[in-house]
Enzyme design. Structure first.
Site, short mmCIF file in Angstrom:
data_model
loop_
_atom_site.label_atom_id
_atom_site.label_comp_id
_atom_site.label_asym_id
_atom_site.label_seq_id
_atom_site.Cartn_x
_atom_site.Cartn_y
_atom_site.Cartn_z
N THR A 5 -13.71 12.38 70.99
CA THR A 5 -14.30 13.50 70.32
C THR A 5 -13.77 14.81 70.67
O THR A 5 -13.93 15.05 71.76
CB THR A 5 -15.93 13.24 70.09
OG1 THR A 5 -16.42 12.11 69.53
CG2 THR A 5 -16.42 14.58 69.36
N ASP A 40 -23.12 9.87 68.63
CA ASP A 40 -23.87 11.42 69.03
C ASP A 40 -23.01 12.60 68.50
O ASP A 40 -23.88 13.56 68.22
CB ASP A 40 -23.89 11.51 70.37
CG ASP A 40 -22.39 11.77 71.10
OD1 ASP A 40 -21.58 10.92 70.99
OD2 ASP A 40 -22.38 12.88 71.54
#
Length: 316
Positions: free
Chosen positions: A150, A181
């Site tokens: 990410t 998340d």
């Protein structure tokens, strides 16, 4: 004081290209959005945006989030298909009072209503990677999961505004509709301009158990330096997760406080990019040693040059 910190070396050119705007007094949110969009647009970065890694059905589903630490405005999208710049959609959602977190078709319809174009985001390379992995999983019973880097960024501007944001295609070969998340407030990102901001990268299923981005900011607010806040947050949570759950996945954190001081924590080999009023954009490498210490080093000039050369001609 001003500065920005981003996960992974793929953030380098976006930081370099947008840091001049930060120097000139540009709002942190504009700098963050533009720097992440550069990563989303570049197909060689196969874990974010265009050319990202698809799920088990060969569909590319993107997650992103944006938070303004001066207003606590948050916007997020998850499982969104066919929209090239999810960070921009997330930021636009942050301006709404309600319905600020949208998923799947709802996120896509919102984006289209705001003028975002629907387009095929799969490249030949990412499709081929999916087909290769599908065969390996079928024939060799290998685990499908791989590739979940990410991009997470925190920006502090000259007016002391702090923003944080994330963008990701999530786990390679993930189940349809799986969300990690990255778009979850407090887990993948958090910002409070009174204190600082943080973002996370790694195995979302473990990161979300610890609400680690919020925890890092909370500890900075208690007086810890960014480095101590990040490293104690990760270490304490790892110990608890191991005790309660029995296993711990890859996790890395970056953060910056409202003084422009930064910190990181990781349990894997990890790269990140930092730029502040005291230093030009710099790629760092980091790892955790066998005795639990985190070693952080500036990437060698030759290493950076080779990386920048390679990334233009091959997938990273």
């Amino acid at each position: 004081m001003y500065g920005m910190i981003s996960t992974w070396r793929m953030a380098y050119e976006g930081v370099v290209n947008q840091f001049e705007r930060l120097k000139e007094g540009e709002f942190a949110g504009n700098v963050l959005e533009a720097s992440i969009r550069e990563i989303e647009d570049f197909e060689n970065f196969i874990s974010v945006g265009y050319g990202g890694l698809p799920n088990e059905e060969g569909k590319l589903q993107l997650d992103a989030a944006y938070m303004n630490g001066s207003t606590f405005e948050i916007g997020a999208v998850a499982g969104m298909e066919d929209i090239k710049n999810p960070i921009s959609v997330a930021r636009l959602l942050s301006q709404d009072r309600f319905n600020i977190f949208r998923v799947g078709d709802g996120a896509k319809k919102f984006a289209e209503s705001e003028g975002f174009l629907s387009e095929n985001l799969l490249t030949d390379y990412s499709k081929n990677k999916w087909e290769e992995r599908l065969k390996k999983v079928e024939n060799e019973e290998l685990t499908p999961y791989d590739g979940h880097d990410t991009v997470g960024t925190v920006v502090l501007d000259k007016d002391k505004n702090i923003v944080s944001g994330t963008s990701s295609s999530g786990l390679f070969m993930k189940k349809k509709g799986r969300i990690g998340d990255s778009p979850l407030p407090g887990s993948g990102f958090y910002a409070d301009s009174d204190i600082g901001g943080a973002t996370a990268t790694g195995l979302g299923e473990d990161l979300m158990k610890g609400i680690l981005s919020y925890e890092v900011v909370r500890r900075m607010g208690m007086g810890l330096s960014p480095m101590d806040a990040a490293q104690t947050s990760l270490k304490d949570f790892e110990e608890k997760l191991e005790r309660k759950y029995g296993k711990v996945g890859a996790m890395s954190l970056v953060c910056m406080n409202n003084k422009g001081e930064w910190g990181i924590a990781t349990n894997v080999d990890f790269t990140f990019v930092v730029a502040t009023n005291e230093q030009e954009p710099t790629i760092y490498t980091s790892k955790r040693t066998e005795d639990g210490e985190t070693v952080i080093e500036k990437a060698a000039a030759e290493w950076v040059e080779e990386y920048l050369s390679n990334v233009l001609t091959r997938q990273e």
